[in-house]
Design an enzyme around this catalytic site. Structure first.
Site, PDB file in Angstrom:
ATOM      1  N   ARG A 141       6.367   5.764  -1.140  1.00 18.67           N
ATOM      2  CA  ARG A 141       6.111   6.279  -2.488  1.00 18.67           C
ATOM      3  C   ARG A 141       4.627   6.337  -2.831  1.00 18.67           C
ATOM      4  O   ARG A 141       3.854   5.478  -2.416  1.00 18.67           O
ATOM      5  CB  ARG A 141       6.832   5.399  -3.521  1.00 18.67           C
ATOM      6  CG  ARG A 141       8.359   5.498  -3.425  1.00 18.67           C
ATOM      7  CD  ARG A 141       9.052   4.440  -4.253  1.00 18.67           C
ATOM      8  NE  ARG A 141      10.513   4.611  -4.207  1.00 18.67           N
ATOM      9  CZ  ARG A 141      11.293   4.118  -3.240  1.00 18.67           C
ATOM     10  NH1 ARG A 141      10.744   3.409  -2.249  1.00 18.67           N
ATOM     11  NH2 ARG A 141      12.606   4.319  -3.267  1.00 18.67           N
ATOM     12  N   HIS A 171       8.379  10.061   0.213  1.00 23.36           N
ATOM     13  CA  HIS A 171       8.479  10.641   1.547  1.00 23.36           C
ATOM     14  C   HIS A 171       7.893  12.042   1.649  1.00 23.36           C
ATOM     15  O   HIS A 171       8.464  12.957   2.257  1.00 23.36           O
ATOM     16  CB  HIS A 171       9.926  10.631   2.031  1.00 23.36           C
ATOM     17  CG  HIS A 171      10.456   9.259   2.301  1.00 23.36           C
ATOM     18  ND1 HIS A 171       9.659   8.206   2.684  1.00 23.36           N
ATOM     19  CD2 HIS A 171      11.733   8.766   2.232  1.00 23.36           C
ATOM     20  CE1 HIS A 171      10.398   7.125   2.855  1.00 23.36           C
ATOM     21  NE2 HIS A 171      11.659   7.435   2.571  1.00 23.36           N
ATOM     22  N   HIS A 262      12.635   7.572  10.127  1.00 20.85           N
ATOM     23  CA  HIS A 262      13.558   7.024   9.132  1.00 20.85           C
ATOM     24  C   HIS A 262      14.964   6.840   9.704  1.00 20.85           C
ATOM     25  O   HIS A 262      15.963   7.135   9.032  1.00 20.85           O
ATOM     26  CB  HIS A 262      13.600   7.941   7.906  1.00 20.85           C
ATOM     27  CG  HIS A 262      13.946   7.254   6.624  1.00 20.85           C
ATOM     28  ND1 HIS A 262      15.218   6.811   6.338  1.00 20.85           N
ATOM     29  CD2 HIS A 262      13.200   6.931   5.545  1.00 20.85           C
ATOM     30  CE1 HIS A 262      15.239   6.264   5.143  1.00 20.85           C
ATOM     31  NE2 HIS A 262      14.021   6.323   4.637  1.00 20.85           N
ATOM     32  N   ASP A 344      14.740  -3.121  -0.111  1.00 19.72           N
ATOM     33  CA  ASP A 344      14.048  -1.830   0.027  1.00 19.72           C
ATOM     34  C   ASP A 344      12.584  -2.101  -0.260  1.00 19.72           C
ATOM     35  O   ASP A 344      12.020  -1.624  -1.233  1.00 19.72           O
ATOM     36  CB  ASP A 344      14.616  -0.792  -0.935  1.00 19.72           C
ATOM     37  CG  ASP A 344      14.075   0.614  -0.676  1.00 19.72           C
ATOM     38  OD1 ASP A 344      13.403   0.804   0.355  1.00 19.72           O
ATOM     39  OD2 ASP A 344      14.305   1.510  -1.508  1.00 19.72           O
ATOM     40  N   GLU A 412      11.160   1.075   8.938  1.00 20.54           N
ATOM     41  CA  GLU A 412      10.194   2.164   8.825  1.00 20.54           C
ATOM     42  C   GLU A 412       8.787   1.590   8.998  1.00 20.54           C
ATOM     43  O   GLU A 412       8.176   1.094   8.061  1.00 20.54           O
ATOM     44  CB  GLU A 412      10.329   2.847   7.465  1.00 20.54           C
ATOM     45  CG  GLU A 412      11.708   3.419   7.193  1.00 20.54           C
ATOM     46  CD  GLU A 412      11.956   3.651   5.723  1.00 20.54           C
ATOM     47  OE1 GLU A 412      11.146   4.358   5.084  1.00 20.54           O
ATOM     48  OE2 GLU A 412      12.944   3.095   5.192  1.00 20.54           O
TER      49      GLU A 412
END
Length: 445
Positions: A141, A171, A262, A344, A412
């Site tokens: 982000r 992304h 991803h 996350d 990631e």
């Protein structure tokens, strides 16, 4: 006491597996490493590479003319194979042997039409799921879709990109690298096979007029034209290597860059029973993480993982603490797992755990049932561990099963989220004329 003993046995399995992976690791160039790793096994005719037509679709760079998409299959002598699409630079599947045979250990779609429709549809605010994509120009982000760069001869210049994830750009924006068809070329050498994918992103990429989706006041897009070359290779040590080479083609414009893959992993198999990933054992090589605000933007400092559910320095099952609503997170005001609906977050990797190519250890994952172990090596400073929190059972995967929350997890490898607006984070700036090389290896054992 039985549960404590079980956790200890499982952690010992992870430690043994990690030692095995370190034993495999060797130094040198990428090609030399692949060849050296493969030299301990009967390699020559047993590595294979093929290219198949996968369908046609349009590319936002080239307009409405349909273009061909191809699928590459990389296979080794140990029963591992990987399929990679030229659409989005996407890993469609990874087949890995286990105690009860081989299984596909990543989430994906069966058809090109599903990738185009669901993976990262170019509309806002829907952002898609990004199964297996090569994500760019900026993975993760950027707050409010804005950042400022000092440009040669201009000074500070503000840039805007489309907002597609609440108030933020995620992304790359609405049309990221996963929405494009990459040029392709097979590659091979002693002990490895692979595919090289190339994409040229123009100056002003993701620019849009006022009133466009995600751009109520217009968007400048990213500065500078860049050339991205991503090379996927597989060897007989069950190492899938991803090498990113990016060149800033501009002579007078700097830009920002953060590339990642991803893929969503489930070592029990992508068609395994719902929630199977919650029982897989995760280790992340990080003493610190970047806590976030309520829109998943880092607060700007590094927090200790110790004493929090973010501590994976010793192995824990993915689901062991994911529902802890009373936990301390060494961050103010709110529960990090509630805000993100699970894990996350970006973990700040500890340096000094060297593996293939001298890369640093990022994470390991173990599925006790199949015995499959994944070890992630990288030269990046962080890793985003995401537990598929926003899969709701509305998407049907490659084997015909619905994907739900907790179906898998991502590693990631990356620079930190919102780094262009956080001067204390490692820089993501790619200067005019500069070339950047980074590598991540997903190793299976």
């Amino acid at each position: 006491m039985r549960e404590i003993g079980r956790q200890r046995r499982l952690r010992r399995l992870v430690t043994i597996g990690l030692a095995a992976m370190v034993a495999i690791a060797v130094g040198g160039s990428l090609a030399a490493t692949q060849a050296q790793a493969a030299s301990t096994r009967p390699a020559a005719p047993q590595l294979s590479l093929s290219r198949q037509f996968f369908g046609t679709t349009t590319d936002p760079y080239t307009g409405n003319t349909p273009r061909s998409v191809f699928r590459y299959t990389l296979s080794n002598s140990r029963g591992m194979s990987v399929q990679i699409l030229t659409y989005g630079g996407t890993i469609q599947d990874i087949w890995v042997p286990g105690r009860n045979g081989a299984a596909d250990v990543v989430l994906g779609f069966k058809t090109l039409a599903d990738y185009v429709k669901f993976n990262s549809p170019p509309v806002a605010p829907t952002t898609g799921v990004y199964f297996g994509e090569t994500v760019g120009r900026y993975a993760n982000r950027i707050a409010n879709g804005t950042f400022t760069l000092n440009q040669p001869g201009q000074g500070a210049v503000k840039y805007t990109i489309p907002v597609n994830n609440g108030p933020n750009a995620l992304h790359g924006g609405i049309v990221g690298f996963g929405n494009h068809i990459w040029a392709d070329q097979p590659v091979s050498g002693p002990g490895f096979v692979g595919v090289q994918l190339t994409l040229v992103s123009p100056n002003g990429d993701e620019g849009a007029a006022a009133g466009s989706p995600g751009c109520p006041n217009g968007c400048t897009g990213y500065p500078a034209a860049i050339k991205v070359v991503v090379t996927f290779t597989l060897n007989n040590a069950n190492q899938l290597a991803i090498h990113y080479k990016t060149t800033n083609l501009s002579k007078n414009l700097n830009t920002v860059l953060n590339l990642t893959n991803h893929s969503y992993f489930n070592l029990a198999g992508e068609s395994s029973f719902p929630g199977s990933a919650y029982g897989q054992i995760i280790r992340i090589n990080a003493n610190k993480y970047t806590p976030t605000n309520t829109t998943s933007i880092p607060l700007g400092y590094l927090a200790s993982v110790f004493g929090t559910p973010m501590n994976f320095t010793t192995p824990f099952t993915m689901g062991a603490r994911i529902q802890d609503v009373s936990a301390n997170f060494n961050s103010p005001g709110f529960n990090q797992l509630l805000e993100a609906q699970g894990y996350d977050h970006n973990w700040v990797l500890n340096p000094g755990h060297f593996g293939p190519l001298g890369l640093n250890l990022a994470a390991t994952a173990l599925d006790p049932g199949s015995g499959r172990l994944l070890t992630v090596w990288t030269d990046q400073p962080g890793v985003q561990f995401y537990t598929s929190n926003f899969l709701t059972g509305t998407l049907v995967g490659i084997s015909g099963h619905a994907y739900r929350q907790g179906a898998a997890y991502t590693f990631e490898t990356q620079h930190f989220p919102n780094s262009p607006n956080q001067p204390n984070f490692p820089s993501t700036e790619l200067f005019a004329g500069q070339t950047q090389n980074t590598t991540t290896i997903f190793a299976f054992n």
